[in-house]
Design a protein around this motif. Structure first.
Motif, PDB file in Angstrom:
ATOM      1  N   ALA A 141       9.257   6.264   3.034  1.00  0.00           N
ATOM      2  CA  ALA A 141       8.497   5.035   2.767  1.00  0.00           C
ATOM      3  C   ALA A 141       6.995   5.292   2.909  1.00  0.00           C
ATOM      4  N   ASP A 142       6.609   6.057   3.918  1.00  0.00           N
ATOM      5  CA  ASP A 142       5.189   6.381   4.117  1.00  0.00           C
ATOM      6  C   ASP A 142       4.619   7.144   2.919  1.00  0.00           C
ATOM      7  N   ILE A 143       5.389   8.026   2.342  1.00  0.00           N
ATOM      8  CA  ILE A 143       4.933   8.776   1.163  1.00  0.00           C
ATOM      9  C   ILE A 143       4.678   7.812   0.005  1.00  0.00           C
ATOM     10  N   ILE A 144       5.579   6.887  -0.223  1.00  0.00           N
ATOM     11  CA  ILE A 144       5.436   5.931  -1.331  1.00  0.00           C
ATOM     12  C   ILE A 144       4.271   4.977  -1.077  1.00  0.00           C
ATOM     13  N   ARG A 145       4.039   4.629   0.162  1.00  0.00           N
ATOM     14  CA  ARG A 145       2.898   3.755   0.487  1.00  0.00           C
ATOM     15  C   ARG A 145       1.570   4.393   0.070  1.00  0.00           C
ATOM     16  N   ARG A 146       1.477   5.710   0.134  1.00  0.00           N
ATOM     17  CA  ARG A 146       0.239   6.394  -0.258  1.00  0.00           C
ATOM     18  C   ARG A 146      -0.078   6.200  -1.732  1.00  0.00           C
ATOM     19  N   ALA A 147       0.902   5.811  -2.516  1.00  0.00           N
ATOM     20  CA  ALA A 147       0.670   5.530  -3.937  1.00  0.00           C
ATOM     21  C   ALA A 147       0.240   4.081  -4.139  1.00  0.00           C
ATOM     22  N   GLY A 148       0.068   3.332  -3.051  1.00  0.00           N
ATOM     23  CA  GLY A 148      -0.450   1.970  -3.141  1.00  0.00           C
ATOM     24  C   GLY A 148       0.597   0.869  -3.096  1.00  0.00           C
ATOM     25  N   PHE A 149       1.816   1.179  -2.763  1.00  0.00           N
ATOM     26  CA  PHE A 149       2.870   0.172  -2.715  1.00  0.00           C
ATOM     27  C   PHE A 149       3.042  -0.396  -1.314  1.00  0.00           C
ATOM     28  N   VAL A 150       3.413  -1.667  -1.256  1.00  0.00           N
ATOM     29  CA  VAL A 150       3.900  -2.264  -0.016  1.00  0.00           C
ATOM     30  C   VAL A 150       5.390  -1.945   0.007  1.00  0.00           C
ATOM     31  N   VAL A 151       5.854  -1.339   1.113  1.00  0.00           N
ATOM     32  CA  VAL A 151       7.217  -0.816   1.160  1.00  0.00           C
ATOM     33  C   VAL A 151       7.935  -1.289   2.416  1.00  0.00           C
ATOM     34  N   ASP A 152       9.170  -1.744   2.234  1.00  0.00           N
ATOM     35  CA  ASP A 152      10.077  -1.976   3.355  1.00  0.00           C
ATOM     36  C   ASP A 152      11.059  -0.813   3.381  1.00  0.00           C
TER      37      ASP A 152
END
Length: 184
Positions: A141-152
């Motif tokens: 999830a932390d990796i995907i957040r770096r692309a600008g997404f809000v992630v659960d």
């Protein structure tokens, strides 16, 4: 003397038979060890198949599984998400990290049930959710957040072990699991 000689002959024959029996028992032990190894391998493969089936059926009903918390569930194929591809291209997501996130068990665009902006849900699924599942989904999830997404980051399964349950809050992972696993 004749009786002793006869007894000696019988004892020698018994010794030969015992030696043959020992050889056969050693061979049987080797076969049993091989059978145990094969059964353990089969058990592992069966577990993998059960896990794969569990994950596939879960993804088939993803919107239903997430309905208590989310609406408008749209499954995601990460390789089709332009913002993630751009993050991969510009280096915000490294190649090994990409290889990691594409192993997520499930991902979806969702809208929180209580309202608010759309976000991405990423999931690790396991019949018994363990601490590795919790840590893995948090990292991904932390990796995907770096692309600008809000992630659960979420986990689900039939049961969760105590160490995994205790780690959830510290990593900000949401659990859909209701039952605690019995200690081993």
């Amino acid at each position: 003397t004749v009786r002793m000689d006869a007894l000696t002959v019988r004892m020698d024959a018994l010794t030969v038979r015992m030696d043959a029996l020992t050889v056969r028992m050693d061979a049987m032990t080797l076969r049993m060890d091989e059978l145990i190894r094969l059964m353990n391998k089969l058990d592992g493969r069966t577990g993998n198949l059960e896990g794969w089936r569990f994950e596939a059926e879960y993804r088939d009903r993803l919107a239903s599984h997430l309905a208590r918390r989310y609406r408008g569930v749209r499954p995601l194929v990460l390789g089709n998400v332009q913002a993630l591809l751009e993050a991969l291209d510009d280096g915000r997501i490294a190649d090994p990290e990409w290889d990691d996130i594409i192993r997520l068990d499930a991902a979806a665009h969702v809208r929180p049930r209580a309202g608010g902006d759309d976000l991405v849900v990423v999931m690790e699924l396991s019949k018994t959710v363990g601490i590795d599942d919790v840590e893995r989904v948090a990292r991904r999830a932390d990796i995907i957040r770096r692309a600008g997404f809000v992630v659960d980051a979420c986990v689900d399964g039939e049961q969760i072990d105590l160490l995994a349950q205790r780690r959830l809050a510290g990593l900000g992972v949401i659990s859909f699991v209701d039952r605690l696993a019995e200690p081993a």
